[in-house]
Design a protein around this motif. Structure first.
Motif, mmCIF file in Angstrom:
data_model
loop_
_atom_site.group_PDB
_atom_site.id
_atom_site.type_symbol
_atom_site.label_atom_id
_atom_site.label_comp_id
_atom_site.label_asym_id
_atom_site.label_seq_id
_atom_site.Cartn_x
_atom_site.Cartn_y
_atom_site.Cartn_z
ATOM 1 N N TYR A 147 0.834 -1.204 0.000
ATOM 2 C CA TYR A 147 0.000 0.000 0.000
ATOM 3 C C TYR A 147 0.870 1.255 0.000
ATOM 4 C CZ TYR A 147 -3.234 3.614 1.501
ATOM 5 O OH TYR A 147 -3.961 4.778 1.575
ATOM 6 N N VAL A 148 1.855 1.282 0.876
ATOM 7 C CA VAL A 148 2.723 2.454 0.973
ATOM 8 C C VAL A 148 3.499 2.659 -0.322
ATOM 9 C CG1 VAL A 148 4.689 3.483 2.170
ATOM 10 C CG2 VAL A 148 2.921 2.289 3.474
ATOM 11 N N THR A 149 4.012 1.566 -0.891
ATOM 12 C CA THR A 149 4.750 1.656 -2.148
ATOM 13 C C THR A 149 3.882 2.215 -3.263
ATOM 14 O OG1 THR A 149 6.160 -0.225 -1.550
ATOM 15 C CG2 THR A 149 6.029 0.345 -3.881
ATOM 16 N N MET A 150 2.639 1.698 -3.364
ATOM 17 C CA MET A 150 1.715 2.183 -4.387
ATOM 18 C C MET A 150 1.352 3.639 -4.161
ATOM 19 S SD MET A 150 1.073 -0.149 -6.660
ATOM 20 C CE MET A 150 -0.497 0.318 -7.374
ATOM 21 N N ALA A 151 1.162 4.007 -2.896
ATOM 22 C CA ALA A 151 0.804 5.391 -2.582
ATOM 23 C C ALA A 151 1.917 6.339 -2.998
ATOM 24 C CB ALA A 151 0.518 5.521 -1.087
ATOM 25 N N ILE A 152 3.155 5.983 -2.673
ATOM 26 C CA ILE A 152 4.290 6.837 -3.017
ATOM 27 C C ILE A 152 4.439 6.948 -4.534
ATOM 28 C CG2 ILE A 152 6.800 7.007 -2.936
ATOM 29 C CD1 ILE A 152 6.651 5.802 -0.108
ATOM 30 N N LYS A 153 4.246 5.814 -5.226
ATOM 31 C CA LYS A 153 4.352 5.831 -6.691
ATOM 32 C C LYS A 153 3.321 6.756 -7.315
ATOM 33 C CE LYS A 153 6.287 1.231 -7.557
ATOM 34 N NZ LYS A 153 6.016 -0.120 -8.119
ATOM 35 N N ASN A 154 2.160 6.856 -6.671
ATOM 36 C CA ASN A 154 1.071 7.638 -7.251
ATOM 37 C C ASN A 154 1.038 9.089 -6.773
ATOM 38 O OD1 ASN A 154 -0.505 5.783 -8.999
ATOM 39 N ND2 ASN A 154 -0.673 4.591 -7.122
ATOM 40 N N LEU A 155 1.920 9.462 -5.861
ATOM 41 C CA LEU A 155 1.920 10.836 -5.368
ATOM 42 C C LEU A 155 2.128 11.849 -6.499
ATOM 43 C CD1 LEU A 155 3.890 10.726 -1.977
ATOM 44 C CD2 LEU A 155 1.428 10.949 -2.336
ATOM 45 N N LYS A 156 3.051 11.531 -7.393
ATOM 46 C CA LYS A 156 3.330 12.460 -8.487
ATOM 47 C C LYS A 156 2.137 12.603 -9.425
ATOM 48 C CE LYS A 156 8.361 12.175 -8.636
ATOM 49 N NZ LYS A 156 9.562 11.904 -9.481
#
Length: 225
Positions: free
Chosen positions: A129-138
């Motif tokens: 979840y955290v990895t996906m969230a960070i990837k989608n921040l941009k």
């Protein structure tokens, strides 16, 4: 399991959810929850996707209703007095007791892994979840300033303890949390659909549909890493 994928919360945090934790949002997209080291105090909010809200409501009126010794459905829980609601578990076992981590692992996590034919530690959902969230921040940030702000909002969303929390006003950040979580859910679902990892399913029994969805979630988690 849908709550874990939607929020990245820990298993014991999800198992501890009560009717009162969800009742305050009128059984909508927000659930209060404990955090690591909070000693039972509800110190954070979990924000669900619309799909998970529908699944949870259906669970309350079908599976939970069957094992609830009082036979209560969603309409009954909406009117439950707050003190009682905060003592009533959302998730019930077949013998009308609160879910434990071991119960969840043996009755839901392990069967889903077996069906998917994979091996995973349950804590990897949180990392995913955290990895996906960070990837989608941009993708959801229109400027460097907004990107930095969203990084801080993510820390709040996860209830991380850090000395580097935002320089922005906290009242503004907390107001942004539901919208921020919703944007993440939308981006994650778009990504899954674009890779054909969510497919249209023909009408089957509820249990088969849920098994299929769990398999898709687990496969998506593995693929994205």
């Amino acid at each position: 399991m849908h709550i874990l994928f939607d929020t990245g919360c820990r298993v014991h945090e999800a198992c501890e959810i009560t009717i009162g934790d969800w009742q305050h949002s009128h059984f909508g997209r927000e659930i209060r929850a404990i955090n690591k080291g909070s000693f039972g105090v509800r110190t954070k909010n979990l924000y669900l996707s619309d799909r998970t809200v529908k699944i949870l409501r259906k669970y309350v009126d079908t599976e939970r209703y069957v094992v609830d010794k009082h036979g209560r459905k969603l309409r009954d829980l909406m009117n439950m007095p707050a003190p009682m609601a905060h003592e009533t578990p959302l998730f019930l076992t077949s013998i009308n007791t609160r879910f434990s981590e071991d119960y969840f692992r043996s009755h839901f996590w392990s069967p889903a892994l077996l069906k998917a034919g994979i091996k995973l530690r349950i804590h990897q959902i949180r990392h995913w979840y955290v990895t996906m969230a960070i990837k989608n921040l941009k993708d959801i940030s229109k400027s460097e300033e907004e990107l930095e702000k969203n990084r801080h909002i993510l820390r709040l969303l996860m209830s991380w303890k850090s000395d580097m929390l935002s320089v922005y006003d906290h009242s503004i950040q907390y107001a942004d949390l539901p919208n921020f979580a919703n944007q993440l859910h939308n981006k994650m679902e778009e990504k899954i659909k674009s890779e054909n990892l969510i497919t249209q399913k023909t009408k089957k029994s509820d249990s088969k549909d849920q098994d299929s969805e769990m398999t898709l979630m687990l496969n998506e988690m593995l693929w994205s890493n």
